[in-house]
Design a protein around this motif. Structure first.
Motif, PDB file in Angstrom:
ATOM      1  N   UNK A  89     -16.414  -3.716  -1.816  1.00 16.13           N
ATOM      2  CA  UNK A  89     -15.052  -3.346  -1.651  1.00 16.13           C
ATOM      3  C   UNK A  89     -14.949  -2.168  -2.801  1.00 16.13           C
ATOM      4  N   UNK A  90     -15.444  -2.378  -4.147  1.00 17.48           N
ATOM      5  CA  UNK A  90     -15.351  -1.388  -5.066  1.00 17.48           C
ATOM      6  C   UNK A  90     -15.684  -0.203  -4.656  1.00 17.48           C
TER       7      UNK A  90
ATOM      8  N   UNK B 169     -14.799 -10.660   5.204  1.00 17.44           N
ATOM      9  CA  UNK B 169     -13.699 -11.423   4.816  1.00 17.44           C
ATOM     10  C   UNK B 169     -12.524 -10.893   4.743  1.00 17.44           C
ATOM     11  N   UNK B 170     -11.513 -11.645   5.349  1.00 26.01           N
ATOM     12  CA  UNK B 170     -10.138 -11.043   5.481  1.00 26.01           C
ATOM     13  C   UNK B 170      -9.369 -10.767   4.237  1.00 26.01           C
ATOM     14  N   UNK B 171      -9.804 -11.624   3.288  1.00 27.66           N
ATOM     15  CA  UNK B 171      -8.991 -11.342   2.208  1.00 27.66           C
ATOM     16  C   UNK B 171      -9.338  -9.983   1.517  1.00 27.66           C
TER      17      UNK B 171
ATOM     18  N   UNK C 284      -4.668  -2.532   0.692  1.00 28.36           N
ATOM     19  CA  UNK C 284      -3.554  -2.337  -0.353  1.00 28.36           C
ATOM     20  C   UNK C 284      -3.819  -1.735  -1.509  1.00 28.36           C
ATOM     21  N   UNK C 285      -5.248  -1.702  -1.883  1.00 31.63           N
ATOM     22  CA  UNK C 285      -5.537  -0.890  -3.163  1.00 31.63           C
ATOM     23  C   UNK C 285      -5.642   0.479  -2.940  1.00 31.63           C
TER      24      UNK C 285
ATOM     25  N   UNK D 111      -4.866   6.147  -8.955  1.00 35.75           N
ATOM     26  CA  UNK D 111      -6.229   5.509  -8.362  1.00 35.75           C
ATOM     27  C   UNK D 111      -7.114   5.242  -9.534  1.00 35.75           C
ATOM     28  N   UNK D 112      -6.903   5.569 -10.729  1.00 44.44           N
ATOM     29  CA  UNK D 112      -7.533   5.336 -11.922  1.00 44.44           C
ATOM     30  C   UNK D 112      -7.350   4.023 -12.295  1.00 44.44           C
ATOM     31  N   UNK D 113      -6.052   3.630 -12.078  1.00 44.48           N
ATOM     32  CA  UNK D 113      -5.445   2.235 -12.433  1.00 44.48           C
ATOM     33  C   UNK D 113      -5.891   1.395 -11.747  1.00 44.48           C
ATOM     34  N   UNK D 114      -5.911   1.653 -10.223  1.00 44.93           N
ATOM     35  CA  UNK D 114      -6.570   0.530  -9.497  1.00 44.93           C
ATOM     36  C   UNK D 114      -8.284   0.604  -9.637  1.00 44.93           C
TER      37      UNK D 114
END
Length: 209
Positions: free
Chosen positions: A50-51, A104-106, A113-114, A125-128
């Motif tokens: 994800x990251x 994974x659906x979450x 969302x991100x 974007x930096x805050x995310x």
């Protein structure tokens, strides 16, 4: 200077997974993991992906080198988790590796969302990015507490060192952009301040801490 720091962070967080395994490691019987240990590994495999996926998306959007550099580090992280998944005979949830694909659906929902938030502006974007690293630190600490397997604990500890380095990079860029002190999003402010005010970390396995 900031680009050089980002490259340094990438090299430091990659070191954590280059240690040579013990010669007799393959000869040791691997015992089954407890259910919570299995679920933590499977979740962490996709959380690190994800990251990576979010940062690759932000790099395409904003062209900021920090996103590309840290995405490469996250690739190393998710690959390291995959090695443990293989070792313990678990089904790898990353059956399709393109950006934005998750079992994974979450995490699938969290990706969109991100990304939506980070596409509002470069600062968002930096805050995310900082949010993701704070979340990773929390999840990794919880995962460490769920296992007694030394090799998995070492893996999570290395991942957490990488996340702290990434958080340092994002916070520095956020503070440079805003001229204000970074406000913690998930962790306690004191915990974040302690991280960002301490030096970059290297892997303990490399002989340095």
């Amino acid at each position: 200077m900031l680009i050089k720091k980002a490259v340094m962070i990438l090299s430091l967080t990659t070191i954590a997974f280059t240690a040579t395994p013990h010669a007799d490691e393959a000869e040791v019987a691997v015992l089954p993991l407890e259910y919570e240990e299995e679920q933590s590994l499977l979740f962490m495999r996709e959380e690190e992906k994800l990251a990576r996926d979010v940062y690759l998306t932000f790099y395409e959007e904003w062209g900021k080198p920090v996103f590309s550099n840290i995405a490469q580090s996250e690739q190393t992280h998710t690959d390291a988790v995959a090695e443990k998944i293989e070792k313990y005979g678990l089904p790898d949830p990353v059956v399709d590796d393109p950006v934005g694909i998750f079992v994974n659906s979450f995490l699938l929902e969290k990706y969109y969302e991100l990304v939506a938030k980070g596409q509002l502006s470069e600062l968002d974007a930096l805050m995310v990015g900082a949010f993701i690293e704070e979340l990773d630190i929390i999840d990794l600490q919880e995962s460490i507490e769920k296992t007694d397997e030394a090799d998995i604990q070492e893996l999570y500890s290395n991942l957490m060192r990488g996340s702290r380095n990434h958080l340092r990079a994002f916070v520095e860029l956020i503070e440079d952009a805003t001229g204000e002190d970074y406000k913690a999003q998930l962790l306690d402010q004191d915990a974040v301040d302690a991280i960002v005010n301490s030096p970059l970390e290297t892997s303990r396995s490399s002989g340095r801490s």
